[in-house]
Design an enzyme around this catalytic site. Sequence first.
Site, PDB file in Angstrom:
ATOM      1  N   LYS A 170     -15.672   7.262   5.011  1.00 12.10           N
ATOM      2  CA  LYS A 170     -14.552   7.243   4.072  1.00 12.10           C
ATOM      3  C   LYS A 170     -14.944   7.750   2.701  1.00 12.10           C
ATOM      4  CE  LYS A 170     -15.355   2.407   2.830  1.00 12.10           C
ATOM      5  NZ  LYS A 170     -14.761   1.101   2.537  1.00 12.10           N
TER       6      LYS A 170
ATOM      7  N   GLN B  91       0.845  -1.192   0.000  1.00 15.34           N
ATOM      8  CA  GLN B  91       0.000   0.000   0.000  1.00 15.34           C
ATOM      9  C   GLN B  91       0.881   1.243   0.000  1.00 15.34           C
ATOM     10  OE1 GLN B  91      -1.936  -0.999   3.778  1.00 15.34           O
ATOM     11  NE2 GLN B  91      -3.874  -1.141   2.659  1.00 15.34           N
TER      12      GLN B  91
END
Length: 644
Positions: free
Chosen positions: A472, A384
Site C-alpha cells: 500500500k 470513508q
Amino acid sequence: MIQIQFPDQSVRSFSKGITPIDIAKSISHGLAKKVLAAEIDGVLRDATIPLTQDCSLRLLTWDDENGKASFWHSSAHLMAEAIQAFYPQAKFTIGPPIENGFYYDVDFGDESFTADQIPAIEKKMMALAQQDNPFELYPMSKEEALAYYKERSNEYKIELIENLTDGEITFCRQGEFVDLCRGGHVPSTGYIKAIKLLNVAGAYWRGDEKNKQLTRIYGISFPQQKMLDEYLVMLEEAKKRDHRKLGQELGLFTFSQRVGKGLPLWLPKGADLRERLERFMRDAQKKAGYQQVVTPHIGSKSLYETSGHWDKYGKDSFQPIHTPEEDELFMLKPMNCPHHCEIFKAEPRSYKDLPLRLAEFGTVYRYEQSGELHGLTRVRGFTQDDAHIFCMASQVKEEFVKVIDLVLHVFKSLDFTDFTAQVSLRSKEDREKYIGSDENWDRAEREIQEAASERGLNTKVVYGEAAFYGPKLDFMVKDALGRSWQLGTIQVDYNLPERFELEYTGADNQKHRPVMIHRAPFGSMERFIAVLTEHCAGNFPVWLAPIQVAVLPISDKFNDYAKKVVELLKNNEIRTLFDDRSEKIGKKIRDSEVMKVPYMLIVGEKEEAQNQVAVRKHGSGDLGVMSTENMMSLVQNQIDEMLN
RNA sequence: GCCGGAGUAGCUCAGCUGGUAGAGCAGCUGAUUUGUAAUCAGCUGGUCGGGGGUUCGAGUCCCUUCUCCGGCUCCA
C-alpha cells in the site's frame, strides 16, 4: 598522524588520539563551544573520544539533527541520574532522543511514579547539570556488562546486552550514574541549561502489550533557557489549533456521552463543510471514471466470514446484531469492500468492463480501544471516501497513478503541501504471512514505487508494513501538535477477490481473477476535517467556509439596505450571515472575526447612498468599498483559483 | 484495554487547611442607533460528572463508576 576528512571533502592531518572537540578548537574557539557531538565515519559519537585512525568527521552543533539527538540523549541520562537519586531501586530500560526531546522508560517496581514528582526531578536535573559532570564513555566486556546488571537485577539491560556483540559494548558514566550506552553525548552535563519534563505515560517494554508496562517520562531540554521558553509558547500556540478546540468554538461538531464515545455529532456548520468536501470529491471522482454506489450500514455475519474479517477482527468488533429470528446475525459494517465485492458479482463481468471503479461515502463502525479515541481523528463511527477498483493485474500501475493524481488534486485544492507518502511493502524475511503470488506481489511493489516516483512523491519505503493482503501507499500528515496521521491510502488487495471468487471473462474467453485496489483520498471525512482544521487553524478556504460573508449594518437604520445585499449574495449561492443585532459595529466585527468568517461587508449611510459595500477581510482588515457585484466576483475568483 | 492527569453554569475559570457555590463571556429583557476586534443595566442559569462512604456538616477527604486529556498497544 592520522588523516581526517571533513564534510567539504578537505583532508587534514592530526596527531593520533586527538578528539573531535580538540579539532574544533583548532578551527575556532567559537565553534568548539558549539560542538555537541560528532559523526565519525557517519556514526554519531561523543566529541570527546580520541580518534585513532583515518576517518571522516562531521562536527555536530545544535543546528544538526544528530546534534540535537546527542543533546537530548544526554538529557535522558541526566534525567535517569536524577530519578536514581530519588528512587535507588528504579530499573532503567531505554532512554532515546525523539523528534522533540527525549524519554526514559523506567521500571519503578512496586513504587509508583506520579506527575507531582516532576518538579523535584527537574530541580535535581538542573543541579546535576550545574555540576558539569563529563559524560565518560568506556568499553565493557559482555561478561562484565552482564555481571553489572545481574547484580542490580535489571533484566531489561541484560536482555539488551544479550543481543549485543562482545567487544562493541560501551558504558557511559556521568556523575553518579552509569548506563549501558553506545554513545552520542554532549561533552558534559553543563551543556544542558534548560529542562522541562512534559508528561508521564505508560509504555510496554519493547512495545508489546504482553510485556510489563513501564513508566515513560517525556522531557525536552535546550542549551538556553530562552529556547525552552519559546518552545513552550509554541506548544501553547499549537494547542489553539487543536481541532477539538476549534471544532467546539466554530460549532462544527460535538460529542455526547449519551450517544456514546467516539461517535461524533456533526453540527450544522460542520455538516455543511463536510457535505461540501464530499461533493468536491464526488465531482472529481466522476471525472476520473468512478461510479457511485450505496450500500447499507450492516451486513450479515456470513459476509464477513467470507471476507475473513470475522476471523481476524470479529472478537474485537462491535458484536453482531440479533434479530427476532433466531441465529440471524448482522454486523455493523467495519468496511465497505465486502459489499462492493457483491456488487461486482451482481452481474457477469468482462475484461472490457475493467477497470470497474465503485465509489461510496461509506460509513463504517470499528470498535477502537477506548484509550485510543481522539477527537475526530480516531473515532468509532466514520465515513470513508471509499472506492474499490477492480482491474486486471496489468492495469494496477496505471490505476495507481490515477489515484495518486486524484489525491494530489485534492491536496492542492486544499493547499495541503506538508505531507509524506509512505510505501508499505512486505517484510524482507517472513514472507509466509502474505497472501497472493510472489509474482503479483513483486510486480505490484515495483509498480507502486514507480507510480510514486513518476508523480514526484516524497516517499518513504517501509518494509514489513504491508497488509497481509497487499502492498500500500499511505499519505501521512501531521497535526498541530506534530502527531502523524494517515489520511489518504491506496492498497492493493489479492485476498478479497480470492475469497469472494471474483471473476471476469478475458479476451481469451477464460475466467480470470481481478485485482482489487482499495483507495480513499481523504481517508475518512472525520480525520480529514480534523487535520484540515488544524492545518488552516480554522481559517477554511473560502469555498469551504461554513459562512463566507457576514453582512454587518452600522446600525438598525441600514438593515433594509443590508437585507438587499444579503438577498443578492444568497441568490448567488454565497453563504451569508446577516448580523442585524442592535450592537455596535466593533462588536459585530469582532464576533465575525472570532468566528473566522472570511469576508465582512460593512454597510452604513455612505454605502447605501452609493449602492456599495465596505469589504473587510478576515485577518487582514479593510479592503475599501466596492459594489456588491464586484465583491461577489472577488469571492468567486478566489474559489475558482483554489478549485482549478 | 493499560499507565498518568483532569472533570465546578452553554464556554473559560475562581473556590485556602471540610462550614451547605462565585466571576467574565454567552443567553434572555430593556435601554442605546452606533463607522472597522467587546455599549450599558437588570435577569436567568449549577442535585460541583454519576453512585456510595467518612463526618454534626463534603465541591473540598475515602472508595467506586463514567467521560475527557497525555501516552502505550492496535488500526480490515
